[in-house]
Design an enzyme around this catalytic site. Structure first.
Site, PDB file in Angstrom:
ATOM      1  N   ARG A 113      24.604  66.490  45.957  1.00  0.00           N
ATOM      2  CA  ARG A 113      25.335  67.633  45.385  1.00  0.00           C
ATOM      3  C   ARG A 113      24.787  68.000  44.014  1.00  0.00           C
ATOM      4  O   ARG A 113      24.464  67.125  43.218  1.00  0.00           O
ATOM      5  CB  ARG A 113      26.829  67.300  45.264  1.00  0.00           C
ATOM      6  N   ARG A 131      44.282  57.018  52.021  1.00  0.00           N
ATOM      7  CA  ARG A 131      43.586  57.797  51.004  1.00  0.00           C
ATOM      8  C   ARG A 131      43.648  59.258  51.435  1.00  0.00           C
ATOM      9  O   ARG A 131      43.227  59.603  52.541  1.00  0.00           O
ATOM     10  CB  ARG A 131      42.134  57.344  50.911  1.00  0.00           C
ATOM     11  N   HIS A 157      38.010  61.269  42.792  1.00  0.00           N
ATOM     12  CA  HIS A 157      37.728  59.858  42.476  1.00  0.00           C
ATOM     13  C   HIS A 157      38.820  59.261  41.588  1.00  0.00           C
ATOM     14  O   HIS A 157      38.591  58.278  40.880  1.00  0.00           O
ATOM     15  CB  HIS A 157      36.395  59.688  41.695  1.00  0.00           C
ATOM     16  N   GLU A 170      38.687  50.705  45.507  1.00  0.00           N
ATOM     17  CA  GLU A 170      39.701  51.721  45.789  1.00  0.00           C
ATOM     18  C   GLU A 170      40.743  51.213  46.789  1.00  0.00           C
ATOM     19  O   GLU A 170      41.912  51.557  46.708  1.00  0.00           O
ATOM     20  CB  GLU A 170      39.032  53.006  46.289  1.00  0.00           C
ATOM     21  N   ASN A 196      41.158  54.854  55.246  1.00  0.00           N
ATOM     22  CA  ASN A 196      40.439  55.998  54.681  1.00  0.00           C
ATOM     23  C   ASN A 196      39.819  56.730  55.870  1.00  0.00           C
ATOM     24  O   ASN A 196      38.790  56.323  56.402  1.00  0.00           O
ATOM     25  CB  ASN A 196      39.372  55.472  53.720  1.00  0.00           C
TER      26      ASN A 196
END
Ligand code: ADP
Length: 402
Positions: A245, A95, A184, A388, A7
């Site tokens: 956010r 990823r 996601h 993940e 990643n």
């Protein structure tokens, strides 16, 4: 079969080497502060076993290539005995944040695929370039080893047009590809599959609401195993209240800020991504600090918790309406797995809709999948740790096996 999962972010690379035989993690590491004065690499070998060992070093790491090279040196170090040779790695999974409308599933990386990921850079200017760096470096370091891209957006490609279109002039979709993509995806897909396994039913027969609450937060409505709507949109800014956010706001706030506060587009963008959400509301973006402050009577910390959990609840209601029948709700990621208060406030008052937590079970932290609902609850509520890296490794394995 050993699979390396990468990643690659703008100044960091996370990596895991997974032995697919027992799905055991052979090494999990992080290269940080690439290009900064003092870089840092940390790697845990055989985590979770008696042979667990930690390797760390602090030094200047010029670029992604040097970072990856250091990681590979650790993995192939004869003293650690993780792998004897780079060729022991059967596949590398990457990823990739934005696959645009080009990628519906994990994809073997070719020059054409690289070019397509590059074409999608305008859609994810902060994410796709470092993802591409990671791919290029890995292709160089592991010649002849298959490289596979797993896209954060891919699981959401099943969202129908009425849910992915914004009500904007149609040319903006045609010319600029402005639409909901969702993110996601790997996490939502993974916990949905886990939930189906735990419920003993095929995923294709289940309607689920999966709630990923970490630094980034999103919720997905899953009908018959496929994503039909999700809260993150064209970028990972829409929807739920996140660490820094904003999630949903009235789009007219942008022009108000520009006209009345002299803010330009860059300043507004930075504020919405980095200084809003929980941090904007109370100055803290870690839920643990927020609880600590609430216990000292900090009203703004309480407000931040209320705003986030109210928004969660509002979307649970919306997605129940989207799905009609909901078989289970799944909480995952840092907050979703560890925070009983957020979970109970998110589902507060939904008993009439058949959603009831078991307060004693819900009070626990989720280390293993845990059924959090009361036996009388019509809708099951699960806490399921996301993974993940394992999800990416499984995709690589299944693609290589075809
Ligand atoms: P990311 O989105 O960066 O992958 P994570 O899924 O690791 O993030 O979630 C990070 C967040 O999880 C932290 O910011 C913190 O708010 C929250 N978190 C972690 N542990 C706990 C805990 N024990 N209680 C409440 N919140 C927690």
């Amino acid at each position: 079969m050993k699979i390396l999962v990468i990643n690659s972010g703008s100044s960091s690379i996370k990596f895991q080497l997974i032995d697919m035989a027992g799905e055991s993690v052979l090494a999990a590491g992080l290269v940080e502060r690439i290009g900064e004065k003092e870089g840092f690499i940390q790697c845990t070998l055989k985590p979770g076993t008696d042979e667990k060992q930690m390797v760390m070093s602090q030094e200047f790491i010029a670029d992604h290539q040097s970072g990856m090279r250091m990681a590979v040196d650790i993995l192939t170090d004869p003293d650690t005995g993780i792998i004897s040779d780079r060729a022991d790695i059967s596949g590398v999974g990457h990823r990739v944040v934005h696959g645009g409308e080009d990628f519906y599933q994990p994809t073997l990386i070719t020059d054409d695929v690289l070019a397509a990921i590059e074409r999608n850079i305008p859609l994810a200017p902060l994410h796709n370039p470092p993802n591409l760096d990671g791919i290029r470096v890995a292709r160089e370091l592991f010649p002849g080893v298959e490289q596979i891209a797993v896209f954060d957006t891919a699981f959401h490609q099943s969202i129908p047009p009425h849910a992915y279109h914004y009500a904007l002039p149609h040319e903006l979709y045609e010319e600029q590809r402005i639409r909901r993509y969702g993110f996601h995806g790997t996490s939502h897909n993974y916990v949905a599959a886990e939930c189906a396994r735990l419920m003993g039913k095929p995923l294709e027969e289940l309607n689920l609401i999966t709630i990923h609450l970490g630094n980034g937060c999103s919720m997905t409505a899953i009908k018959n195993g496929r994503s039909v709507d999700t809260t993150l949109g064209f970028t990972p800014l829409e929807g739920l209240v996140m660490g820094t956010r904003s999630g949903d706001i009235d789009p007219a706030i942008h022009s108000f800020l520009a006209r009345n506060c002299g803010m330009d587009i860059e300043a507004i963008d930075t504020m919405l991504n980095k200084d809003s959400g929980l941090k904007g509301l109370c100055g803290m973006n870690d839920m643990r600090d927020i609880h600590e402050q609430i216990s000292h009577g900090n009203e703004r910390a309480r407000l931040a918790l209320e705003v986030q959990t109210y928004r969660n609840r509002k979307y649970v209601g919306a997605f129940m309406a989207v799905l009609g029948r909901v078989d289970a709700i799944v909480f995952t990621a840092g907050i979703g797995e560890n925070d009983p208060v957020v979970r109970s406030k998110t589902l507060e008052g939904l008993e009439l809709f058949g959603i009831m937590l078991d307060p004693d079970v819900n009070n626990q932290r989720v280390k293993e999948p845990l059924l959090l609902s009361d036996p009388a609850s019509r809708v099951q509520v699960w806490g399921i740790p996301t993974n993940e890296e394992l999800a990416i490794a499984r995709e690589v394995k299944s693609l290589l096996g075809r």
